[in-house]
Design a protein around this motif. Structure first.
Motif, PDB file in Angstrom:
ATOM      1  N   UNK A   1      19.400   2.663  -9.051  1.00 15.01           N
ATOM      2  CA  UNK A   1      18.995   3.219  -7.755  1.00 15.01           C
ATOM      3  C   UNK A   1      17.635   3.904  -7.859  1.00 15.01           C
ATOM      4  N   UNK A   2      17.439   4.660  -8.932  1.00 14.94           N
ATOM      5  CA  UNK A   2      16.135   5.294  -9.150  1.00 14.94           C
ATOM      6  C   UNK A   2      15.022   4.244  -9.235  1.00 14.94           C
ATOM      7  N   UNK A   3      15.274   3.192 -10.000  1.00 11.60           N
ATOM      8  CA  UNK A   3      14.256   2.155 -10.177  1.00 11.60           C
ATOM      9  C   UNK A   3      13.961   1.456  -8.858  1.00 11.60           C
ATOM     10  N   UNK A   4      15.007   1.080  -8.117  1.00 11.46           N
ATOM     11  CA  UNK A   4      14.820   0.339  -6.874  1.00 11.46           C
ATOM     12  C   UNK A   4      14.098   1.139  -5.804  1.00 11.46           C
ATOM     13  N   UNK A   5      14.549   2.375  -5.565  1.00 12.71           N
ATOM     14  CA  UNK A   5      13.918   3.193  -4.524  1.00 12.71           C
ATOM     15  C   UNK A   5      12.477   3.549  -4.888  1.00 12.71           C
ATOM     16  N   UNK A   6      12.229   3.833  -6.160  1.00 13.20           N
ATOM     17  CA  UNK A   6      10.868   4.184  -6.585  1.00 13.20           C
ATOM     18  C   UNK A   6       9.942   2.981  -6.502  1.00 13.20           C
ATOM     19  N   UNK A   7      10.446   1.811  -6.869  1.00 14.64           N
ATOM     20  CA  UNK A   7       9.633   0.599  -6.747  1.00 14.64           C
ATOM     21  C   UNK A   7       9.291   0.321  -5.284  1.00 14.64           C
ATOM     22  N   UNK A   8      10.244   0.569  -4.396  1.00 17.17           N
ATOM     23  CA  UNK A   8       9.993   0.408  -2.962  1.00 17.17           C
ATOM     24  C   UNK A   8       8.878   1.340  -2.494  1.00 17.17           C
ATOM     25  N   UNK A   9       8.912   2.600  -2.969  1.00 15.10           N
ATOM     26  CA  UNK A   9       7.877   3.555  -2.595  1.00 15.10           C
ATOM     27  C   UNK A   9       6.508   3.149  -3.139  1.00 15.10           C
ATOM     28  N   UNK A  10       6.481   2.625  -4.357  1.00 15.93           N
ATOM     29  CA  UNK A  10       5.211   2.194  -4.949  1.00 15.93           C
ATOM     30  C   UNK A  10       4.610   1.039  -4.155  1.00 15.93           C
ATOM     31  N   UNK A  11       5.447   0.070  -3.776  1.00 22.48           N
ATOM     32  CA  UNK A  11       4.963  -1.091  -3.011  1.00 22.48           C
ATOM     33  C   UNK A  11       4.418  -0.651  -1.659  1.00 22.48           C
ATOM     34  N   UNK A  12       5.164   0.222  -0.971  1.00 18.69           N
ATOM     35  CA  UNK A  12       4.726   0.676   0.359  1.00 18.69           C
ATOM     36  C   UNK A  12       3.414   1.457   0.274  1.00 18.69           C
ATOM     37  N   UNK A  13       3.321   2.358  -0.710  1.00 24.02           N
ATOM     38  CA  UNK A  13       2.092   3.139  -0.853  1.00 24.02           C
ATOM     39  C   UNK A  13       0.907   2.231  -1.182  1.00 24.02           C
ATOM     40  N   UNK A  14       1.139   1.206  -2.005  1.00 24.10           N
ATOM     41  CA  UNK A  14       0.061   0.280  -2.355  1.00 24.10           C
ATOM     42  C   UNK A  14      -0.398  -0.517  -1.141  1.00 24.10           C
ATOM     43  N   UNK A  15       0.565  -0.939  -0.302  1.00 24.36           N
ATOM     44  CA  UNK A  15       0.211  -1.691   0.908  1.00 24.36           C
ATOM     45  C   UNK A  15      -0.601  -0.823   1.860  1.00 24.36           C
ATOM     46  N   UNK A  16      -0.176   0.423   2.048  1.00 22.89           N
ATOM     47  CA  UNK A  16      -0.900   1.329   2.947  1.00 22.89           C
ATOM     48  C   UNK A  16      -2.320   1.582   2.448  1.00 22.89           C
ATOM     49  N   UNK A  17      -2.467   1.731   1.130  1.00 24.70           N
ATOM     50  CA  UNK A  17      -3.799   1.939   0.572  1.00 24.70           C
ATOM     51  C   UNK A  17      -4.669   0.699   0.765  1.00 24.70           C
ATOM     52  N   UNK A  18      -4.081  -0.464   0.540  1.00 29.29           N
ATOM     53  CA  UNK A  18      -4.835  -1.715   0.689  1.00 29.29           C
ATOM     54  C   UNK A  18      -5.312  -1.930   2.118  1.00 29.29           C
ATOM     55  N   UNK A  19      -4.437  -1.583   3.086  1.00 27.01           N
ATOM     56  CA  UNK A  19      -4.774  -1.782   4.493  1.00 27.01           C
ATOM     57  C   UNK A  19      -5.612  -0.646   5.074  1.00 27.01           C
ATOM     58  N   UNK A  20      -5.836   0.408   4.283  1.00 27.12           N
ATOM     59  CA  UNK A  20      -6.672   1.517   4.741  1.00 27.12           C
ATOM     60  C   UNK A  20      -6.037   2.385   5.810  1.00 27.12           C
ATOM     61  N   UNK A  21      -4.712   2.421   5.861  1.00 29.95           N
ATOM     62  CA  UNK A  21      -4.029   3.259   6.858  1.00 29.95           C
ATOM     63  C   UNK A  21      -3.398   4.488   6.225  1.00 29.95           C
ATOM     64  N   UNK A  22      -3.843   4.850   5.045  1.00 30.65           N
ATOM     65  CA  UNK A  22      -3.297   6.018   4.376  1.00 30.65           C
ATOM     66  C   UNK A  22      -4.407   6.716   3.608  1.00 30.65           C
ATOM     67  N   UNK A  23      -4.066   7.895   3.060  1.00 34.45           N
ATOM     68  CA  UNK A  23      -5.063   8.699   2.355  1.00 34.45           C
ATOM     69  C   UNK A  23      -4.870   8.574   0.846  1.00 34.45           C
ATOM     70  N   UNK A  24      -5.977   8.360   0.148  1.00 36.65           N
ATOM     71  CA  UNK A  24      -5.903   8.198  -1.304  1.00 36.65           C
ATOM     72  C   UNK A  24      -5.425   9.462  -1.986  1.00 36.65           C
ATOM     73  N   UNK A  25      -5.826  10.633  -1.486  1.00 36.20           N
ATOM     74  CA  UNK A  25      -5.505  11.886  -2.180  1.00 36.20           C
ATOM     75  C   UNK A  25      -4.013  12.182  -2.184  1.00 36.20           C
ATOM     76  N   UNK A  26      -3.227  11.546  -1.303  1.00 37.52           N
ATOM     77  CA  UNK A  26      -1.780  11.766  -1.306  1.00 37.52           C
ATOM     78  C   UNK A  26      -1.009  10.558  -1.838  1.00 37.52           C
ATOM     79  N   UNK A  27      -1.585   9.359  -1.719  1.00 41.85           N
ATOM     80  CA  UNK A  27      -0.878   8.161  -2.174  1.00 41.85           C
ATOM     81  C   UNK A  27      -0.938   7.984  -3.692  1.00 41.85           C
TER      82      UNK A  27
END
Length: 208
Positions: free
Chosen positions: A50-76
């Motif tokens: 569960x730790x691995x799955x949920x954390x991997x999901x968070x990493x993927x989402x944060x990476x997508x937001x950074x790639x699309x420029x809809x999030x802030x680097x200092x928090x992601x």
């Protein structure tokens, strides 16, 4: 010398040379050799996956937001690093099922790190929620009505997503605390190893 006295002395000598008298019931305290099995009561495989799955999901989402420029680097970036630490902690938790003491100690250390990482992720998620509330209002004067509406929909979707992230990281924090508590019981870093009473019952010697 009286033969009767000699016979009595011989009987006393024979009795003193006989086997020592031992109690029929003996109570001793020994280390619990099965205490490592207590770690398995925490279901480390399920919690670790569960730790691995949920954390991997968070990493993927944060990476997508950074790639699309809809999030802030200092928090992601801190969230990605913290989530990677939680992934490692989950992997060690699964590996610790072999009940090898050094692996259990490593699991305890990594779960403590995962607790800190989850707290960091909760704070970052709350910061991102606060920043989203002003994202569209800053650019409203350059937007048409249609693009402004789309922006507000994206803003609402991101707000709900980051609220969900807070819940996920809180759940990961609870999992890390649970695994750390069970590891602590097995490793006995906080208290000495418990001893359990062992009752030994000895059969009386058979009379010939």
């Amino acid at each position: 010398m009286d033969p009767g006295i000699m016979a009595d002395e011989a009987a006393v000598m024979e009795e003193s040379c006989g086997p020592p008298q031992t109690p029929l019931v003996a109570v001793t305290f020994q280390k619990n050799v099965h205490r490592k099995l207590k770690y398995l009561e925490a279901e480390p495989k399920a919690l670790g996956v569960t730790q691995i799955g949920l954390s991997a999901f968070q990493i993927i989402c944060a990476s997508v937001f950074l790639t699309e420029g809809v999030s802030q680097t200092h928090s992601d970036i801190p969230m990605i690093i913290s989530s990677l630490l939680v992934v490692i902690a989950g992997s060690v938790a699964v590996a610790a099922q072999n009940l090898h003491l050094p692996t259990l100690k490593a699991c305890l250390a990594m779960q403590i790190v995962a607790c800190c990482a989850s707290i960091v992720n909760i704070i970052c998620s709350l910061i991102k929620m606060d920043n989203i509330l002003t994202f569209c209002w800053i650019y409203d004067h350059n937007f048409t009505e249609y693009t402004a509406e789309i922006c507000h929909k994206i803003e609402n979707a991101q707000s709900h997503f980051h609220a969900e992230c807070v819940v996920i990281h809180t759940a990961l924090l609870a999992i890390s605390v649970t695994l750390a508590a069970y590891c602590c019981k097995v490793v006995n870093c906080c208290t000495p190893a418990p001893k359990v009473p062992v009752i030994t019952v000895q059969a009386p010697p058979v009379q010939q």
